[in-house]
Design a protein around this motif. Structure first.
Motif, mmCIF file in Angstrom:
data_model
loop_
_atom_site.group_PDB
_atom_site.id
_atom_site.type_symbol
_atom_site.label_atom_id
_atom_site.label_comp_id
_atom_site.label_asym_id
_atom_site.label_seq_id
_atom_site.Cartn_x
_atom_site.Cartn_y
_atom_site.Cartn_z
ATOM 1 N N ARG A 90 36.275 37.300 32.519
ATOM 2 C CA ARG A 90 35.373 36.293 31.950
ATOM 3 C C ARG A 90 34.024 36.929 31.670
ATOM 4 O O ARG A 90 33.469 37.635 32.524
ATOM 5 C CB ARG A 90 35.221 35.116 32.913
ATOM 6 C CG ARG A 90 34.261 34.037 32.406
ATOM 7 C CD ARG A 90 34.131 32.891 33.378
ATOM 8 N NE ARG A 90 35.319 32.039 33.355
ATOM 9 C CZ ARG A 90 36.240 31.988 34.294
ATOM 10 N NH1 ARG A 90 36.103 32.766 35.370
ATOM 11 N NH2 ARG A 90 37.278 31.187 34.204
ATOM 12 N N GLN A 122 33.268 38.804 35.132
ATOM 13 C CA GLN A 122 33.968 38.327 36.317
ATOM 14 C C GLN A 122 35.477 38.521 36.159
ATOM 15 O O GLN A 122 36.016 38.443 35.061
ATOM 16 C CB GLN A 122 33.685 36.840 36.552
ATOM 17 C CG GLN A 122 32.228 36.526 36.830
ATOM 18 C CD GLN A 122 31.977 35.033 36.944
ATOM 19 O OE1 GLN A 122 32.755 34.225 36.431
ATOM 20 N NE2 GLN A 122 30.898 34.659 37.624
ATOM 21 N N ALA A 123 36.144 38.788 37.271
ATOM 22 C CA ALA A 123 37.599 38.901 37.280
ATOM 23 C C ALA A 123 38.125 38.376 38.597
ATOM 24 O O ALA A 123 37.436 38.428 39.622
ATOM 25 C CB ALA A 123 38.028 40.359 37.091
ATOM 26 N N HIS A 124 39.339 37.818 38.576
ATOM 27 C CA HIS A 124 39.995 37.402 39.814
ATOM 28 C C HIS A 124 41.500 37.542 39.625
ATOM 29 O O HIS A 124 41.988 37.720 38.507
ATOM 30 C CB HIS A 124 39.627 35.960 40.188
ATOM 31 C CG HIS A 124 40.079 34.947 39.174
ATOM 32 N ND1 HIS A 124 39.332 34.609 38.081
ATOM 33 C CD2 HIS A 124 41.234 34.231 39.078
ATOM 34 C CE1 HIS A 124 39.977 33.716 37.360
ATOM 35 N NE2 HIS A 124 41.138 33.466 37.937
ATOM 36 N N ASN A 125 42.234 37.483 40.718
ATOM 37 C CA ASN A 125 43.684 37.672 40.663
ATOM 38 C C ASN A 125 44.386 36.670 41.577
ATOM 39 O O ASN A 125 43.731 35.925 42.321
ATOM 40 C CB ASN A 125 44.050 39.121 41.013
ATOM 41 C CG ASN A 125 43.581 39.520 42.397
ATOM 42 O OD1 ASN A 125 43.545 38.703 43.318
ATOM 43 N ND2 ASN A 125 43.208 40.788 42.558
ATOM 44 N N HIS A 144 43.507 35.909 45.217
ATOM 45 C CA HIS A 144 42.178 35.324 45.449
ATOM 46 C C HIS A 144 41.102 36.371 45.689
ATOM 47 O O HIS A 144 40.113 36.127 46.393
ATOM 48 C CB HIS A 144 42.221 34.332 46.628
ATOM 49 C CG HIS A 144 43.235 33.240 46.459
ATOM 50 N ND1 HIS A 144 43.099 32.246 45.517
ATOM 51 C CD2 HIS A 144 44.424 33.014 47.084
ATOM 52 C CE1 HIS A 144 44.141 31.441 45.561
ATOM 53 N NE2 HIS A 144 44.966 31.885 46.511
ATOM 54 N N GLU A 145 41.303 37.541 45.111
ATOM 55 C CA GLU A 145 40.270 38.574 45.134
ATOM 56 C C GLU A 145 39.405 38.414 43.889
ATOM 57 O O GLU A 145 39.876 37.982 42.841
ATOM 58 C CB GLU A 145 40.916 39.967 45.167
ATOM 59 C CG GLU A 145 41.749 40.193 46.419
ATOM 60 C CD GLU A 145 42.599 41.454 46.331
ATOM 61 O OE1 GLU A 145 42.809 42.090 47.368
ATOM 62 O OE2 GLU A 145 43.040 41.795 45.218
ATOM 63 N N GLU A 146 38.131 38.771 44.021
ATOM 64 C CA GLU A 146 37.198 38.568 42.912
ATOM 65 C C GLU A 146 36.315 39.791 42.709
ATOM 66 O O GLU A 146 36.017 40.530 43.650
ATOM 67 C CB GLU A 146 36.309 37.346 43.176
ATOM 68 C CG GLU A 146 37.071 36.035 43.251
ATOM 69 C CD GLU A 146 36.141 34.865 43.518
ATOM 70 O OE1 GLU A 146 34.936 35.099 43.788
ATOM 71 O OE2 GLU A 146 36.616 33.713 43.470
ATOM 72 N N GLU A 173 32.694 40.935 40.346
ATOM 73 C CA GLU A 173 31.619 40.493 39.447
ATOM 74 C C GLU A 173 30.684 41.662 39.185
ATOM 75 O O GLU A 173 30.312 42.398 40.098
ATOM 76 C CB GLU A 173 30.836 39.324 40.051
ATOM 77 C CG GLU A 173 29.745 38.813 39.120
ATOM 78 C CD GLU A 173 29.104 37.514 39.612
ATOM 79 O OE1 GLU A 173 29.846 36.511 39.719
ATOM 80 O OE2 GLU A 173 27.891 37.518 39.895
ATOM 81 N N ALA A 187 35.388 45.845 36.828
ATOM 82 C CA ALA A 187 35.851 44.467 37.029
ATOM 83 C C ALA A 187 37.361 44.357 36.871
ATOM 84 O O ALA A 187 38.015 43.563 37.555
ATOM 85 C CB ALA A 187 35.147 43.534 36.048
ATOM 86 N N SER A 199 41.457 42.294 38.253
ATOM 87 C CA SER A 199 41.979 41.307 37.308
ATOM 88 C C SER A 199 43.472 41.110 37.539
ATOM 89 O O SER A 199 44.122 41.913 38.226
ATOM 90 C CB SER A 199 41.734 41.756 35.861
ATOM 91 O OG SER A 199 42.464 42.927 35.563
ATOM 92 N N ASN A 200 44.011 40.054 36.996
ATOM 93 C CA ASN A 200 45.442 39.784 37.088
ATOM 94 C C ASN A 200 46.210 40.930 36.441
ATOM 95 O O ASN A 200 45.988 41.266 35.283
ATOM 96 C CB ASN A 200 45.746 38.455 36.373
ATOM 97 C CG ASN A 200 47.190 38.032 36.524
ATOM 98 O OD1 ASN A 200 48.105 38.778 36.202
ATOM 99 N ND2 ASN A 200 47.392 36.809 37.000
#
Length: 366
Positions: free
Chosen positions: A282, A293-296, A299-301, A303, A270, A274-275
């Motif tokens: 999360r 969960q991770a996102h940057n 807008h990539e994600e 899970e 994950a 991440s950023n």
């Protein structure tokens, strides 16, 4: 001073003490080693004024005396010579001559009197402890030390001793690592000292996992550890460590028991999205499942989902993934237990098998 020594006999102590020699020095003498030859003994000293390392060798010295010699140049010369080579060292007229076979080196030197040494330590308490146990206490907590924090007392490791336990604690204000060992000693009351980061790193490099006992001596301003043929001395940080007991979270029914390897792998996956700056992920815990969960900013994600043993209420909380992975790397058991009171509380991470080591990671807003 004159001496003759085998390459391997000289190379080992040089490698042990070279960590105390900083590459950039304000004092020219600190880039050198102090070499003293006495009756049946050769001592080699390195220092950066914060940490001092002294290696001792039992050997015949042809001509007694003391001198200094450029540390890294001597080490590089030894490394470059063939195995079992005989090395002759001769000091005269402010020069050091190093010869082996057909190789000859002439090095500049400085007066031994210019070399700073740590004297008059007033060490008032001694503790005997197995070398491997002392190393484990440091290894399990040192990763949580701060780096160049203005709160200088966080840039080190707390060593706390009392009559029945030895404890190490480190924190950078965002996470805390604590490890303790039942150990009887003659210490009256409780004693706290803060070992600086450089001293901690050198100790980790020097200590082994052996069962032999070593002596840890504590003074007002210094800590000294006597190993086989090696003496480590470090200044202490003059400051008051935070009251770490107040940071440890209270018990909660929200407890998750998780396979450590599965959790490490899922967090690592994950974290890829991440950023890059904040490394936030999360965690969602509910019905024996943990969702990661991770996102940057692109807008990539990501899970990931793993099975856990969890019977508490549904929780959704963010953490720095690097901090979580550091904790998992420090815990040796196959499973870990994560205890979180609520979405705004720090996580307490322990091994289900032992509470000797406890780790606290503060939540972060995502």
């Amino acid at each position: 001073m004159q001496l003759s020594i085998t390459r391997e006999v000289l190379l080992k102590p040089l490698q042990q003490i070279i960590g105390a020699v900083e590459r950039r020095q304000t004092m020219p003498a600190l880039s050198n080693l102090l070499i003293r030859g006495g009756d049946q003994n050769l001592s080699i000293t390195a220092t950066d004024l914060e940490v001092e390392l002294v290696a001792s060798l039992d050997m015949e010295i042809e001509d007694h005396g003391a001198t200094t010699i450029p540390a890294r140049k001597l080490l590089d010369i030894c490394r470059s010579l063939p195995d079992q080579a005989k090395i002759a060292i001769n000091s005269s007229n402010e020069k050091i001559k190093v010869s082996s076979g057909r190789s000859r080196f002439t090095l500049a030197t400085l007066p031994a009197d210019d070399f700073p040494t740590i004297d008059d330590l007033e060490l008032d308490q001694n503790v005997l402890i197995k070398e491997g146990e002392f190393k484990a206490l440091i290894e399990k907590t040192a990763f949580a030390m701060a780096q160049q924090d203005v709160r200088y007392y966080l840039n080190g490791l707390l060593l706390e001793l009392d009559a029945g336990q030895i404890r190490t604690v480190a924190t950078d204000g965002h996470r805390l690592a604590l490890s303790q060992l039942d150990h009887k000693s003659d210490i009256e009351g409780s004693r706290q000292i803060i070992l600086p980061r450089k001293g901690v790193q050198e100790l980790l490099r020097l200590l082994s996992n052996e069962e032999n006992e070593i002596t840890v001596s504590i003074g007002k301003n210094h800590l000294r550890v006597n190993l086989a043929n090696l003496q480590f001395t470090s200044k202490l940080i003059d400051g008051r460590f935070p009251e770490y007991q107040r940071v440890l979270p209270e018990e909660s029914d929200n407890r998750a028991k998780i396979d450590k390897v599965s959790l490490k792998q899922a967090l690592a996956r994950a974290s890829i999205l991440s950023n890059e700056k904040y490394k936030g992920i999360r965690l969602i815990l509910d019905n024996n499942i943990m969702v990661i969960q991770a996102h940057n900013p692109e807008h990539e994600e990501a899970e990931d989902e793993i099975e856990i043993e969890y019977t508490g209420e549904r929780l959704e909380v963010g953490f720095n993934v690097v901090y979580l992975l550091d904790v998992l790397n420090a815990i040796e058991s196959d499973k870990v237990e994560v205890i979180i009171q609520d979405a705004n509380s720090s996580a307490l991470i322990v091994s289900p098998e032992s509470q000797a080591s406890r780790y606290v990671v503060m939540p972060m807003r995502l």
